[in-house]
Design an enzyme around this catalytic site. Structure first.
Site, PDB file in Angstrom:
ATOM      1  N   LYS A  31       2.387   1.880   7.394  1.00 60.85           N
ATOM      2  CA  LYS A  31       4.010   1.386   7.195  1.00 60.85           C
ATOM      3  C   LYS A  31       4.382   2.697   7.147  1.00 60.85           C
ATOM      4  O   LYS A  31       5.515   2.846   7.529  1.00 60.85           O
ATOM      5  CB  LYS A  31       3.719   0.574   5.821  1.00 60.85           C
ATOM      6  N   THR A  32       4.049   3.579   6.208  1.00 56.51           N
ATOM      7  CA  THR A  32       4.553   4.875   6.084  1.00 56.51           C
ATOM      8  C   THR A  32       4.584   5.711   7.592  1.00 56.51           C
ATOM      9  O   THR A  32       5.574   6.161   7.961  1.00 56.51           O
ATOM     10  CB  THR A  32       3.889   5.739   5.037  1.00 56.51           C
ATOM     11  N   ASP A 219      10.795   3.184   1.957  1.00 54.18           N
ATOM     12  CA  ASP A 219       9.123   2.980   1.993  1.00 54.18           C
ATOM     13  C   ASP A 219       8.846   2.348   0.524  1.00 54.18           C
ATOM     14  O   ASP A 219       9.551   2.275  -0.495  1.00 54.18           O
ATOM     15  CB  ASP A 219       8.421   4.220   1.838  1.00 54.18           C
ATOM     16  N   GLU A 220       7.729   1.629   0.452  1.00 48.13           N
ATOM     17  CA  GLU A 220       7.418   0.894  -0.968  1.00 48.13           C
ATOM     18  C   GLU A 220       8.408   0.169  -1.479  1.00 48.13           C
ATOM     19  O   GLU A 220       8.798   0.173  -2.715  1.00 48.13           O
ATOM     20  CB  GLU A 220       6.954   1.948  -1.959  1.00 48.13           C
ATOM     21  N   GLN A 250       1.105  -4.795  -3.403  1.00 44.29           N
ATOM     22  CA  GLN A 250       1.139  -3.689  -4.074  1.00 44.29           C
ATOM     23  C   GLN A 250       2.166  -3.345  -4.947  1.00 44.29           C
ATOM     24  O   GLN A 250       2.694  -2.267  -5.206  1.00 44.29           O
ATOM     25  CB  GLN A 250       0.844  -2.358  -2.992  1.00 44.29           C
ATOM     26  N   ARG A 606      -7.145   3.015  -1.767  1.00 48.22           N
ATOM     27  CA  ARG A 606      -7.060   4.654  -1.267  1.00 48.22           C
ATOM     28  C   ARG A 606      -8.166   5.285  -0.847  1.00 48.22           C
ATOM     29  O   ARG A 606      -7.887   6.378  -0.413  1.00 48.22           O
ATOM     30  CB  ARG A 606      -6.636   5.315  -2.933  1.00 48.22           C
TER      31      ARG A 606
HETATM   32  N1  LIG Z   1      -1.827   3.569  15.133  1.00 51.02           N
HETATM   33  C1  LIG Z   1      -2.339   4.456  14.195  1.00 51.02           C
HETATM   34  N2  LIG Z   1      -3.299   5.335  14.782  1.00 51.02           N
HETATM   35  C2  LIG Z   1      -3.956   5.948  14.287  1.00 51.02           C
HETATM   36  N3  LIG Z   1      -4.084   6.081  12.731  1.00 51.02           N
HETATM   37  C3  LIG Z   1      -3.041   5.454  12.410  1.00 51.02           C
HETATM   38  C4  LIG Z   1      -2.292   4.713  12.824  1.00 51.02           C
HETATM   39  N4  LIG Z   1      -1.370   4.066  12.022  1.00 51.02           N
HETATM   40  C5  LIG Z   1      -1.732   4.456  10.668  1.00 51.02           C
HETATM   41  N5  LIG Z   1      -2.597   5.507  11.008  1.00 51.02           N
HETATM   42  C6  LIG Z   1      -3.314   6.363   9.893  1.00 51.02           C
HETATM   43  O1  LIG Z   1      -3.686   5.166   8.803  1.00 51.02           O
HETATM   44  C7  LIG Z   1      -3.652   5.846   7.522  1.00 51.02           C
HETATM   45  C8  LIG Z   1      -2.600   4.929   6.685  1.00 51.02           C
HETATM   46  O2  LIG Z   1      -1.436   4.931   6.976  1.00 51.02           O
HETATM   47  P1  LIG Z   1      -0.193   4.575   6.460  1.00 51.02           P
HETATM   48  O3  LIG Z   1      -0.341   5.675   5.079  1.00 51.02           O
HETATM   49  O4  LIG Z   1       1.117   4.937   6.941  1.00 51.02           O
HETATM   50  O5  LIG Z   1      -0.615   3.186   5.695  1.00 51.02           O
HETATM   51  P2  LIG Z   1       0.621   2.555   4.710  1.00 51.02           P
HETATM   52  O6  LIG Z   1       0.444   1.118   5.149  1.00 51.02           O
HETATM   53  O7  LIG Z   1       1.768   3.354   4.310  1.00 51.02           O
HETATM   54  O8  LIG Z   1      -0.604   2.622   3.323  1.00 51.02           O
HETATM   55  P3  LIG Z   1      -0.073   2.317   1.928  1.00 51.02           P
HETATM   56  O9  LIG Z   1       0.552   0.732   1.786  1.00 51.02           O
HETATM   57  O10 LIG Z   1      -1.256   2.777   1.172  1.00 51.02           O
HETATM   58  O11 LIG Z   1       1.260   2.769   1.585  1.00 51.02           O
HETATM   59  C9  LIG Z   1      -2.853   7.282   7.815  1.00 51.02           C
HETATM   60  O12 LIG Z   1      -3.903   8.151   7.701  1.00 51.02           O
HETATM   61  C10 LIG Z   1      -2.401   7.099   9.221  1.00 51.02           C
HETATM   62  O13 LIG Z   1      -2.169   8.328   9.722  1.00 51.02           O
HETATM   63 MG   LIG Z   2       2.799   3.993   2.573  1.00 47.52          MG
END
Ligand SMILES: Nc1ncnc2c1ncn2[C@@H]1O[C@H](COP(=O)(O)OP(=O)(O)OP(=O)(O)O)[C@@H](O)[C@H]1O
Ligand SMILES: [Mg+2]
Length: 691
Positions: A31-32, A219-220, A250, A606
């Site tokens: 997402k981030t 975000d969040e 979350q 995490r």
């Molecule tokens: N399409 C992709 N290909 C490779 N790696 C990815 C891809 N999308 C996300 N990632 C990797 O997965 C990990 C998690 O991504 P991210 O932190 O954006 O998730 P999130 O959904 O924001 O998590 P959270 O809910 O914990 O905030 C990061 O290391 C990111 O670089």
């Molecule tokens: Mg995130």
């Protein structure tokens, strides 16, 4: 930018530029990453001649904002500098900096900290003849803040049902607000509420801000509150280019007013938008993901999410029973040492806990083993008395209306200006309808002051005004050294401390304030002012770190709350016991078991590769040994993902072949963070209370 580094739904979220967009997806699904890529895409595409300054990205903590900005600059080059990335509160402060005078505040307003807020509340309680020892001012503050965050004025419940606190809050609230305004201050909630008022009440400001910020990203989103949603709705203007990302599983700040309905009912607040779901988890190995899914699945009323990962297998989640908290800490330190010797960098390791108090034993053991670590938040650095005193000087120098700080330092170090003098001056101020500072400036005119006091007050006033001028020329650290010298701060501290070690410690804290001023000046250059320094402090109460050997690579210790959005190869989630995780379990049932479960889910997710869940049989609490019960969440873990360890019969010795192979395989893969990834590995402090 290479859109092929995104999966199809991520890509869709990145390239859908017009109208509201919600990305609702589980932890680690990118997402981030969608947010950062979307910003870069906007900078590339430039719809409607868009400039970087037309983009506002809102993160949950200041630390996350800094990291996101760095990543953007890394991905898109210097043009990304113009994108505003900050928390809602920092954004509010920025708006107020420009336009708060429209609402009758001075342009150089101050941001009240918790101490200022409580002092004002206690004062108002006393004026209403409410005993501030019988009723907890903190509780009143919480109620006021809750009401403000939900966009309401505190009201007592209908007669007969409301309790005393409702009534007190109702009485105290207007005085509290007036006092803040009279002091030229705003509180944290005002940083959201006043900008909202500005946009509502002044059409020119509405036009100014909605025209400037044409694309909004949050975000969040699951942890936004009602006040933040209101501000966002206004900022979105007619164009409504709002992209919100979050995970209802979350939502862990509802105790502070976060409103999960903001995300669940996104379509109601921003009708006609698009919703994207992400299902692939890129962060964690299967074992960790299975554990997380099993825990969160038990929550009723959630939007069901399918999560999968192609990182099959991985080592099992280690569930470790320890005889007591000391052994738990020893085990954690021992395992950290072992993994570091296997090549895992310290900054890829985190120790998570439910309450700050759990950090101490682990800290001790890490120190013993010379493992570099940092504790995120939780440090009471800015609560230390001597630090507060110095900051209070700054506040008075910047803002002469700040009576709370003024009263704090007027006789610190002692300079013969006693309570009687200040009380009499306060009476005069009230009688004449002017500020305390105004009467202090003519203290020589009043005959009812104790002998000699008038002269001393005048000397104090003269000194403060001299420094007010001195700080205008920048050189903040130098001016502060002079000031402390002039008031004899060091001597007074030594004279009052019970031992020289304590005195040294206190003076070291003050040195750290000066250091942080120096760093601030270095960062900000000629535009560094004491006022902006203070505002930074209130927005980002990141702990000033003590010198730790080992440079930037350190093990991170923090609460689960602070770990949001971050990721580590190795995670130790300690204290998996009833009463801690969930907090308040057993004796008193947890107030909000669903939120505790979400918190547990956040902690587990995490971990990228290896997760330890530790618990104790006995924990020392205030010198007493208290027997402990395993967390109910441990029972939810499927047997096939868990490896149980009992330290009564400790499994010592070298790492298992399973672990060795696993890390050998991953070593290569994780040498560098994947390009364009989003969550940085080295966290600082959450806005915790900030954000
Ligand atoms: N399409 C992709 N290909 C490779 N790696 C990815 C891809 N999308 C996300 N990632 C990797 O997965 C990990 C998690 O991504 P991210 O932190 O954006 O998730 P999130 O959904 O924001 O998590 P959270 O809910 O914990 O905030 C990061 O290391 C990111 O670089
Ligand atoms: Mg995130």
């Amino acid at each position: 930018m290479d859109l092929s580094k995104l999966n199809p739904p991520q890509r869709e979220a990145v390239v859908t530029l017009q109208g509201p967009l919600l990305v609702l997806a589980g932890a680690g699904s990118g997402k981030t990453r969608v947010i950062t890529h979307r910003i870069v895409h906007l900078l590339n595409e430039r719809p409607g001649h868009l400039m970087a300054r037309n983009i506002l990205a809102v993160t949950f903590t200041n630390k996350a904002a800094t990291e996101m900005k760095e990543r953007l600059v890394h991905m898109a080059g210097p043009r990304a500098q113009g994108v505003l990335v900050c928390t809602f509160h920092a954004f509010g402060a920025e708006v107020l900096r420009e336009d708060i005078h429209r609402l009758g505040w001075p342009k150089k307003f101050a941001i009240a900290d918790m101490g200022d807020q409580l002092a004002n509340i206690r004062r108002a309680m006393r004026e209403h003849k409410i005993d501030d020892r019988a009723f907890d001012a903190r509780k009143v503050l919480t109620l006021i803040s809750k009401a403000k965050n939900s966009g309401q004025v505190p009201q007592p419940k209908p007669e007969g049902i409301g309790d005393d606190y409702d009534l007190i809050t109702h009485l105290v609230y207007p005085d509290y607000q007036l006092a803040l305004k009279a002091q030229g201050s705003v509180d944290f909630d005002d940083l959201l509420l006043l900008p909202t008022r500005l946009l509502r009440e002044f059409p020119d400001l509405y036009a100014k801000y909605t025209q400037r910020f044409r694309y909004l990203l949050v975000d969040e989103f699951q942890d936004t509150n009602i006040a933040q949603l209101e501000l966002l709705k206004l900022l979105a203007g007619q164009q409504r280019n709002v992209c919100a990302v979050g995970d209802d599983d979350q939502c862990i700040y509802s105790w502070r007013g976060a409103e999960v309905r903001n995300i669940l009912d996104f379509d109601r607040f921003f009708p006609g938008g698009k919703e994207v779901r992400l299902e692939q988890n890129y962060r964690s190995v299967q074992m960790v993901l299975d554990a997380a899914n099993a825990v969160i699945a038990k929550n009723p009323e959630r939007k069901a999410k399918q999560m999968w990962t192609d990182r099959k297998g991985g080592p099992r989640v280690k569930v470790v029973s320890c005889p007591n908290d000391e052994e738990e800490a020893r085990f954690v330190a021992h395992e950290i040492q072992k993994h570091m010797s296997l090549g895992v960098p310290a900054d890829e390791i985190a120790v998570l806990y439910r309450t700050n108090g759990q950090a101490h034993p682990v800290e001790e053991m890490l120190r013993e083993k010379n493992i570099p670590y940092e504790v995120v938040g939780g440090s009471e650095f800015f609560d230390r008395r001597e630090v507060k005193d110095v900051i209070a000087y700054f506040k008075v120098i910047v803002n002469k209306l700040d009576e709370i700080s003024l009263l704090r330092i007027v006789n610190v170090p002692s300079r013969g200006i006693g309570d009687v003098t200040m009380e009499r001056l306060a009476v005069h101020a009230r009688g004449e309808g002017v500020t305390l500072w105004t009467v202090m400036r003519k203290a020589g005119d009043y005959e009812d002051l104790p002998p000699g006091a008038g002269g001393k007050v005048l000397e104090f006033v003269e000194m403060i005004e001299r420094y007010r001028a001195a700080y205008e020329h920048g050189q903040l650290a130098t001016a502060t050294r002079k000031l402390l010298e002039e008031i004899g701060f060091a001597e007074a501290t030594r004279a009052h401390a019970t031992s020289s070690t304590i005195a040294d410690k206190k003076l070291k804290s003050v040195d750290m304030v000066i250091n942080s001023l120096e760093n601030f000046e270095k960062r900000e250059g000629p535009k560094a002012s004491l006022l902006t320094y203070l505002n930074r402090l209130s927005l980002d109460t990141r702990q000033e770190e003590e010198e730790v050997p080992g440079g930037h690579r350190r093990v991170t210790l923090m609460t689960v709350h602070a770990s949001k959005g971050l990721e580590y190869r190795l995670v130790f989630f300690i204290g998996m016991e009833e009463d801690l995780m969930p907090h308040g379990g057993m004796q008193g049932e947890p107030q909000n078991i669903e939120e505790e479960r979400r918190l547990c889910y956040v902690g587990i997710t995490r971990a990228k590769e290896l997760l330890y869940l530790t618990r104790t049989n006995v924990r020392t609490k205030r010198g007493k040994e208290v027997p402990r019960t395993p967390s109910r969440f441990l029972e939810d873990l499927p047997e096939e993902v868990v490896e149980k360890m009992d330290l009564e019969a400790p499994r010592q010795g070298p790492p298992t072949t399973e672990e060795k192979n696993f890390f050998a395989n991953l070593k290569e893969r994780f040498k560098k963070p994947p390009p364009g990834g989003s969550a940085g590995p080295t966290p600082g402090r959450s806005g915790g209370a900030a954000g």
